[in-house]
Design an enzyme around this catalytic site. Structure first.
Site, PDB file in Angstrom:
ATOM      1  N   TYR A 292      63.333  64.921  58.366  1.00 58.21           N
ATOM      2  CA  TYR A 292      64.680  64.886  58.905  1.00 58.21           C
ATOM      3  C   TYR A 292      65.629  64.237  57.900  1.00 58.21           C
ATOM      4  O   TYR A 292      66.742  64.712  57.685  1.00 58.21           O
ATOM      5  CB  TYR A 292      64.711  64.129  60.236  1.00 58.21           C
ATOM      6  CG  TYR A 292      63.723  64.664  61.263  1.00 58.21           C
ATOM      7  CD1 TYR A 292      63.748  65.992  61.667  1.00 58.21           C
ATOM      8  CD2 TYR A 292      62.768  63.828  61.830  1.00 58.21           C
ATOM      9  CE1 TYR A 292      62.841  66.479  62.601  1.00 58.21           C
ATOM     10  CE2 TYR A 292      61.863  64.301  62.768  1.00 58.21           C
ATOM     11  CZ  TYR A 292      61.903  65.631  63.140  1.00 58.21           C
ATOM     12  OH  TYR A 292      61.014  66.109  64.065  1.00 58.21           O
TER      13      TYR A 292
ATOM     14  N   GLU B 178      49.949  77.654  58.905  1.00 62.88           N
ATOM     15  CA  GLU B 178      50.667  77.863  57.649  1.00 62.88           C
ATOM     16  C   GLU B 178      49.992  77.151  56.474  1.00 62.88           C
ATOM     17  O   GLU B 178      50.507  77.182  55.359  1.00 62.88           O
ATOM     18  CB  GLU B 178      52.115  77.383  57.795  1.00 62.88           C
ATOM     19  CG  GLU B 178      52.903  78.205  58.779  1.00 62.88           C
ATOM     20  CD  GLU B 178      54.359  77.802  58.885  1.00 62.88           C
ATOM     21  OE1 GLU B 178      54.790  76.867  58.172  1.00 62.88           O
ATOM     22  OE2 GLU B 178      55.080  78.433  59.664  1.00 62.88           O
TER      23      GLU B 178
ATOM     24  N   CYS C 227      61.796  75.085  62.814  1.00 58.49           N
ATOM     25  CA  CYS C 227      61.977  73.636  62.963  1.00 58.49           C
ATOM     26  C   CYS C 227      60.648  72.901  63.056  1.00 58.49           C
ATOM     27  O   CYS C 227      60.617  71.678  62.896  1.00 58.49           O
ATOM     28  CB  CYS C 227      62.879  73.325  64.153  1.00 58.49           C
ATOM     29  SG  CYS C 227      62.282  73.979  65.714  1.00 58.49           S
ATOM     30  N   HIS C 228      59.554  73.623  63.257  1.00 54.18           N
ATOM     31  CA  HIS C 228      58.245  72.963  63.260  1.00 54.18           C
ATOM     32  C   HIS C 228      57.908  72.418  61.873  1.00 54.18           C
ATOM     33  O   HIS C 228      57.027  71.577  61.737  1.00 54.18           O
ATOM     34  CB  HIS C 228      57.147  73.922  63.751  1.00 54.18           C
ATOM     35  CG  HIS C 228      56.968  75.145  62.917  1.00 54.18           C
ATOM     36  ND1 HIS C 228      57.778  76.256  63.059  1.00 54.18           N
ATOM     37  CD2 HIS C 228      56.087  75.430  61.929  1.00 54.18           C
ATOM     38  CE1 HIS C 228      57.393  77.181  62.200  1.00 54.18           C
ATOM     39  NE2 HIS C 228      56.371  76.701  61.495  1.00 54.18           N
TER      40      HIS C 228
ATOM     41  N   ASN D 173      66.990  73.323  68.992  1.00 58.41           N
ATOM     42  CA  ASN D 173      67.094  74.529  68.160  1.00 58.41           C
ATOM     43  C   ASN D 173      67.021  75.759  69.071  1.00 58.41           C
ATOM     44  O   ASN D 173      66.022  75.961  69.753  1.00 58.41           O
ATOM     45  CB  ASN D 173      65.944  74.546  67.147  1.00 58.41           C
ATOM     46  CG  ASN D 173      65.849  75.835  66.346  1.00 58.41           C
ATOM     47  OD1 ASN D 173      66.717  76.691  66.405  1.00 58.41           O
ATOM     48  ND2 ASN D 173      64.775  75.956  65.590  1.00 58.41           N
TER      49      ASN D 173
END
Length: 156
Positions: free
Chosen positions: A81, A139, A112-113, A104
């Site tokens: 952040y 990912e 946003c993850h 979001n």
């Protein structure tokens, strides 16, 4: 498109399909493409979504800039952040960035993850931390035994 609501999001129980086109038979080609992209993404594919379908004009200028910054973080990378706030020229706005991601309107499309706390802890996620952790693992993001992310591939 105005919003994507994930399972587990507290708002998901208030959503009805009454008067809405079926998800199985969307009317717009762009929506069909988005749905196919979401399915591919959730199957583990690297997908870059077309954000022209998203109604970003409904967002404040700060939120729009923040969402676009988050959209720019590639698969397999994370940011914090605070890093995103500094990238946007607001170094003291880490909490504002986190709060904006909490609402979001386009999760997964705007990933946003991939935003974390500065110490590698997950922070929050609309659909719950288990989903956030699962998306990051999918990912290729690695986790420490204490649940924090290894900050190996950091963006911004």
């Amino acid at each position: 498109m105005r919003r994507i609501i994930l399972p587990g999001d507290p708002r998901s129980s208030a959503v009805t399909n009454e008067g809405m086109p079926s998800v199985q038979e969307p009317r717009e080609k762009g929506i069909q493409t988005l749905i196919a992209g979401l399915q591919s993404f959730l199957a583990g594919d690297d997908v870059l979504f077309d954000i022209d379908l998203l109604d970003l004009d409904r967002c404040s200028s700060f939120r729009r800039r923040m969402l676009l910054a988050e959209y720019g973080i590639p698969r397999g990378y994370v940011s914090t952040y605070g890093r995103i706030a500094r990238y946007l020229g607001n170094p003291g706005a880490a909490r504002a960035v986190g709060n904006a991601f909490a609402v979001n309107p386009f999760p997964l499309v705007i990933p946003c993850h991939r935003a974390l706390r500065s110490d590698g802890r997950l922070g929050g996620f609309q659909a719950g931390l288990d989903m956030k952790r699962g998306l990051l693992k999918m990912e290729g993001v690695r986790f420490r035994e204490d649940g924090r992310v290894f900050m190996e591939r950091v963006w911004y």
